[in-house]
Design a protein around this motif. Structure first.
Motif, PDB file in Angstrom:
ATOM      1  N   LEU A 193      15.001  65.592  43.909  1.00 18.23           N
ATOM      2  CA  LEU A 193      13.618  65.947  44.166  1.00 18.23           C
ATOM      3  C   LEU A 193      13.319  67.297  43.541  1.00 18.23           C
ATOM      4  O   LEU A 193      14.034  68.271  43.785  1.00 18.23           O
ATOM      5  N   ASN A 194      12.288  67.359  42.720  1.00 16.27           N
ATOM      6  CA  ASN A 194      11.858  68.600  42.093  1.00 16.27           C
ATOM      7  C   ASN A 194      10.510  69.026  42.646  1.00 16.27           C
ATOM      8  O   ASN A 194       9.629  68.196  42.877  1.00 16.27           O
ATOM      9  N   PHE A 195      10.327  70.315  42.839  1.00 14.97           N
ATOM     10  CA  PHE A 195       9.047  70.880  43.231  1.00 14.97           C
ATOM     11  C   PHE A 195       8.574  71.792  42.109  1.00 14.97           C
ATOM     12  O   PHE A 195       9.259  72.758  41.754  1.00 14.97           O
ATOM     13  N   ASN A 196       7.429  71.460  41.540  1.00 15.56           N
ATOM     14  CA  ASN A 196       6.904  72.190  40.394  1.00 15.56           C
ATOM     15  C   ASN A 196       5.537  72.792  40.693  1.00 15.56           C
ATOM     16  O   ASN A 196       4.820  72.307  41.576  1.00 15.56           O
ATOM     17  N   THR A 197       5.192  73.823  39.960  1.00 15.42           N
ATOM     18  CA  THR A 197       3.823  74.331  39.940  1.00 15.42           C
ATOM     19  C   THR A 197       3.372  74.357  38.497  1.00 15.42           C
ATOM     20  O   THR A 197       4.036  74.967  37.648  1.00 15.42           O
ATOM     21  N   ASN A 198       2.261  73.652  38.217  1.00 13.31           N
ATOM     22  CA  ASN A 198       1.749  73.553  36.854  1.00 13.31           C
ATOM     23  C   ASN A 198       2.817  73.062  35.881  1.00 13.31           C
ATOM     24  O   ASN A 198       2.915  73.528  34.744  1.00 13.31           O
ATOM     25  N   GLY A 199       3.642  72.118  36.358  1.00 14.10           N
ATOM     26  CA  GLY A 199       4.659  71.534  35.501  1.00 14.10           C
ATOM     27  C   GLY A 199       5.916  72.369  35.358  1.00 14.10           C
ATOM     28  O   GLY A 199       6.835  71.975  34.642  1.00 14.10           O
ATOM     29  N   LEU A 200       5.981  73.529  36.013  1.00 14.99           N
ATOM     30  CA  LEU A 200       7.147  74.404  35.908  1.00 14.99           C
ATOM     31  C   LEU A 200       8.020  74.260  37.148  1.00 14.99           C
ATOM     32  O   LEU A 200       7.545  74.406  38.276  1.00 14.99           O
ATOM     33  N   PHE A 201       9.315  73.965  36.940  1.00 13.45           N
ATOM     34  CA  PHE A 201      10.235  73.765  38.054  1.00 13.45           C
ATOM     35  C   PHE A 201      10.379  75.037  38.876  1.00 13.45           C
ATOM     36  O   PHE A 201      10.593  76.126  38.335  1.00 13.45           O
ATOM     37  N   ARG A 202      10.271  74.903  40.197  1.00 14.00           N
ATOM     38  CA  ARG A 202      10.436  76.042  41.102  1.00 14.00           C
ATOM     39  C   ARG A 202      11.684  75.900  41.966  1.00 14.00           C
ATOM     40  O   ARG A 202      12.474  76.819  42.069  1.00 14.00           O
TER      41      ARG A 202
END
Length: 322
Positions: A194-203
Motif C-alpha cells: 500500500l502506497n500513500f502519495n500526495t500529487n503522485g509523490l510517494f510519502r
C-alpha cells in the motif's frame, strides 16, 4: 414506409387488391412512419422513423413501448426494485434496473438492490456500491462512524476518485487489502502492499520484505533541502518521559511508551492530533505518536553519548599509562 388501418374495405377488384397490398406493406414494414398509425391495436408493431425505434403497443392499447433501435440496440424500461427491467424467468425480481434517482445501474435480488454501479454513499457518481449500502435512499457520508442508520453504510463502496469504504453493521470500518504479486520497481526484496502519495509523490507505505511487514517513509535525498546535522540530542532526549501504563479498555496489558502531548514537546513532528481534542459528540479524538520520528533523535543522542564515552576512555587510558 407504409401504414394502414388493418381493415380491407369493400370495393371493386382493383380497389380491394390495392387495399390488401397496402395492408401487407404496412405489416411488412411494421407500420413504419414518422408518426404513429392513426389506428392502433394491442400488441401492434410500429417502426418510428423519426426516433429510429421499433415499438410495440401495450396490452391496454394505450401507448407504444420502445423495444429496439433500428440500428440494433436494445431498449429497456427503467424498471423498479420489485420489477427490474431485465430479469430471469425463474425469478422476476432478480435482475438489472436503471436507478433514475442516481442515474446508475442497480443489480436486484429478491426485489432489493444488492449493488449499484454509478453511485457512492455520499452521492457522488461513477462508482460502485455493494451490500445494504447499495439500497440506501439518502445521502450518507461513509466516513462518518456515527450514522444513526447503520445499514446505510454497511457494505462496500468504491469511489471513482479512489477511496474504498468497507463497513460492518455496527458502522466500523475494517479494511483489508490483498495484493497478488509484487508492485513497483527497483524493489528486489520488497513488496509494496500500500502506497500513500500526495500529487503522485510517494510519502509512506506498508511493505513486506518476505519475513516482516512495516511502515516505510519517503526519505530520498533528492526530495530534501536545508539538511544539517542534528545537535544537542542528549539535552532533548533527557526531556522525554518514558512511562509504563495500560489503556483504560485493556487493563490487563501493561505497555512501555510515552504520553503523546509530552513527547510532542520534545519532538513536535512525532505527534498527530491536538491535546484534549473532542469530536462534535464530545467523544475523545486521541492524539497519536509516530514512534519512528523519535529514531533520529535517539540515534543522535546515542552518537553524542558514544563520543563522550570514547573521550572518557581515551582520558582513562592516558591516566593509566602515566
Amino acid at each position: 414506409m407504409a401504414q394502414a388501418d388493418g381493415v380491407v374495405a369493400n370495393g371493386s377488384g382493383a380497389a380491394v387488391r390495392a387495399d390488401i397490398n397496402t395492408q401487407l406493406a404496412a405489416a411488412f414494414t411494421n407500420h413504419s412512419g414518422a408518426t404513429a398509425p392513426s389506428t392502433a391495436y394491442a400488441y401492434q408493431f410500429y417502426t418510428d422513423t423519426s426516433a429510429n425505434q421499433l415499438k410495440v403497443r401495450n396490452s391496454n392499447n394505450t401507448a407504444y413501448i420502445a423495444l429496439r433501435t433500428t440500428d440494433g440496440r436494445t431498449i429497456l424500461p427503467d424498471g423498479t426494485d420489485a420489477s427490474p427491467a431485465l430479469f430471469f424467468s425463474a425469478n422476476t425480481d432478480v435482475g438489472l434496473r436503471y436507478d433514475s434517482t442516481y442515474g446508475s445501474l442497480a443489480f436486484i435480488r429478491d426485489g432489493v438492490k444488492q449493488s449499484v454501479f454509478g453511485r457512492t454513499l455520499d452521492g457522488q457518481t461513477n462508482a460502485i456500491t455493494f451490500g445494504p449500502c447499495a439500497n440506501q435512499t439518502t445521502t450518507v457520508n461513509p466516513t462518518n462512524g456515527n450514522n444513526a442508520n447503520k445499514d446505510t453504510v454497511k457494505g462496500v463502496s468504491i469511489q471513482d476518485d479512489g477511496p474504498v469504504h468497507i463497513a460492518t453493521a455496527d458502522a466500523k470500518r475494517p479494511l483489508t487489502l490483498n495484493m497478488m504479486g509484487s508492485y513497483g520497481t527497483n524493489d528486489a526484496n520488497v513488496t509494496k502492499h500500500l502506497n500513500f502519495n500526495t500529487n503522485g509523490l510517494f510519502r509512506f507505505g506498508i511493505e513486506w520484505n518476505g519475513s516482516a511487514g512495516d511502515f516505510t517513509l519517503s526519505s530520498d535525498y533528492r526530495l530534501k533541502e536545508n539538511v544539517v546535522n542534528l545537535t544537542s540530542a542528549i539535552d532533548r532526549i533527557k526531556q522525554a518521559r518514558p512511562v509504563r501504563f495500560n489503556f483504560i479498555d485493556n487493563p490487563d496489558t501493561t505497555l512501555d511508551g510515552f504520553i503523546a502531548h509530552e513527547i510532542g514537546e520534545v519532538v513536535p513532528e512525532s505527534i498527530c492530533g491536538a491535546k484534549d481534542a473532542v469530536d462534535e459528540n464530545g467523544d475523545v479524538e486521541p492524539q497519536s505518536v509516530f514512534l519512528k520520528m523519535l529514531v533520529p533523535l535517539l540515534t543522535a543522542a546515542l552518537q553524542e553519548s558514544i563520543t563522550k564515552i570514547e573521550a572518557l576512555e581515551t582520558r582513562v587510558a592516558t591516566l593509566e599509562a602515566a
